[in-house]
Design a protein around this motif. Structure first.
Motif, PDB file in Angstrom:
ATOM      1  N   PHE A 188      -1.881  -9.860  -2.109  1.00 28.13           N
ATOM      2  CA  PHE A 188      -3.311  -9.537  -2.022  1.00 28.13           C
ATOM      3  C   PHE A 188      -3.625  -8.714  -0.768  1.00 28.13           C
ATOM      4  CE2 PHE A 188      -3.060 -13.854  -4.015  1.00 28.13           C
ATOM      5  CZ  PHE A 188      -3.300 -13.432  -5.317  1.00 28.13           C
ATOM      6  N   ASN A 189      -2.608  -8.225  -0.132  1.00 28.08           N
ATOM      7  CA  ASN A 189      -2.755  -7.403   1.070  1.00 28.08           C
ATOM      8  C   ASN A 189      -3.541  -6.140   0.706  1.00 28.08           C
ATOM      9  OD1 ASN A 189      -2.273  -5.508   3.191  1.00 28.08           O
ATOM     10  ND2 ASN A 189      -0.384  -6.571   3.754  1.00 28.08           N
ATOM     11  N   VAL A 190      -4.619  -5.884   1.432  1.00 28.95           N
ATOM     12  CA  VAL A 190      -5.516  -4.773   1.092  1.00 28.95           C
ATOM     13  C   VAL A 190      -4.793  -3.429   1.097  1.00 28.95           C
ATOM     14  CG1 VAL A 190      -6.308  -4.419   3.470  1.00 28.95           C
ATOM     15  CG2 VAL A 190      -7.783  -3.768   1.548  1.00 28.95           C
ATOM     16  N   ASN A 191      -3.776  -3.301   1.916  1.00 22.97           N
ATOM     17  CA  ASN A 191      -3.036  -2.045   1.966  1.00 22.97           C
ATOM     18  C   ASN A 191      -2.169  -1.827   0.728  1.00 22.97           C
ATOM     19  OD1 ASN A 191      -3.964  -1.231   4.566  1.00 22.97           O
ATOM     20  ND2 ASN A 191      -2.584  -2.722   5.487  1.00 22.97           N
ATOM     21  N   TYR A 192      -1.984  -2.875  -0.047  1.00 23.27           N
ATOM     22  CA  TYR A 192      -1.188  -2.785  -1.263  1.00 23.27           C
ATOM     23  C   TYR A 192      -2.058  -2.808  -2.520  1.00 23.27           C
ATOM     24  CZ  TYR A 192       3.019  -3.525   1.529  1.00 23.27           C
ATOM     25  OH  TYR A 192       4.038  -3.385   2.445  1.00 23.27           O
ATOM     26  N   THR A 193      -3.151  -3.571  -2.496  1.00 24.76           N
ATOM     27  CA  THR A 193      -4.034  -3.625  -3.667  1.00 24.76           C
ATOM     28  C   THR A 193      -4.984  -2.448  -3.721  1.00 24.76           C
ATOM     29  OG1 THR A 193      -5.746  -4.918  -2.531  1.00 24.76           O
ATOM     30  CG2 THR A 193      -3.989  -6.159  -3.663  1.00 24.76           C
ATOM     31  N   GLY A 194      -5.362  -1.932  -2.555  1.00 21.09           N
ATOM     32  CA  GLY A 194      -6.354  -0.864  -2.514  1.00 21.09           C
ATOM     33  C   GLY A 194      -7.754  -1.354  -2.828  1.00 21.09           C
TER      34      GLY A 194
END
Length: 218
Positions: A128-134
């Motif tokens: 759920f890392n924002v840098n991966y989910t966008g």
């Protein structure tokens, strides 16, 4: 054929079992898991890998990145079966046994059958890392209907999600987890965290779990 068979037998090499996990499985492109060769060969492991319903991390992240209204998404929910509208397959077997879809302001994931368990990826790092989910504006994540008992890494799972206010992990055991490093790092607006009475005796890395969680009160 006999000579070919003898040649193959002469060329066979038996590798010793490693003392520590060294093999990274990335095929099929489903989960990354580091595990000993002895575990890979076991019927139990193969049963778990190919008959239970796992979410494929890369498929899930690709789905999130492709959401057209990604800045409007506020919730990520692992929910009971009951998908509505168009869905995307995010299962290990590619058979639609686990699907993702958007519903209003939510990204939802569920098993497609009411009687099916579905599991978070064995390697759930950055899930759920924002840098991966966008998805920069997610305020709530709920994994109530996913099973994380086989997950070995939750490293940086929620890292950098500055919009997150609430996380509910009360349904999880995390009994297989080895790496919890930077799990909530950078969740500067996180106020409510519901964690299970988990058996985490296997965890070997807890570096920076609550790094910069400045507003966490519960």
């Amino acid at each position: 054929m006999g000579s070919v068979s003898k040649f193959i037998q002469r060329r066979r090499v038996d590798f010793p079992e490693p003392e520590a996990p060294i093999i990274e499985i990335t095929s099929p492109s489903l989960i990354s898991v580091v595990t000993p060769l002895s575990t890979l060969r076991s019927p139990k492991f193969l049963y778990i890998l190919f008959t239970l319903y796992f979410i494929v991390k890369n498929k899930f992240l690709s789905f999130c990145q492709a959401v057209p209204n990604k800045t409007q998404i506020q919730n990520i929910k692992f929910v009971a079966a009951g998908a509505r509208g168009e869905t995307t397959d995010v299962s290990v077997n590619g058979d639609g046994s686990v699907v993702a879809w958007t519903e209003g302001l939510d990204v939802c994931v569920s098993a497609s059958s009411n009687n099916s368990k579905f599991f978070a990826p064995i390697d759930s790092s950055n899930l759920f890392n924002v840098n991966y989910t966008g998805l920069p504006n997610v305020v709530n994540v709920s994994t109530i209907y996913a099973d994380m008992s086989k997950t070995t890494s939750v490293s940086s799972m929620f890292k950098g999600n500055t919009s997150l206010v609430s996380i509910d992990l009360t349904s999880q055991t995390l009994e297989s987890c080895l790496d919890m490093s930077y799990l909530f790092s950078g969740c500067s607006n996180l106020k409510t965290l519901r964690m299970p009475d988990a058996r985490t005796n296997k965890v070997t890395n807890m570096s920076g779990v609550f790094e910069n969680c400045e507003r966490l009160s519960n």
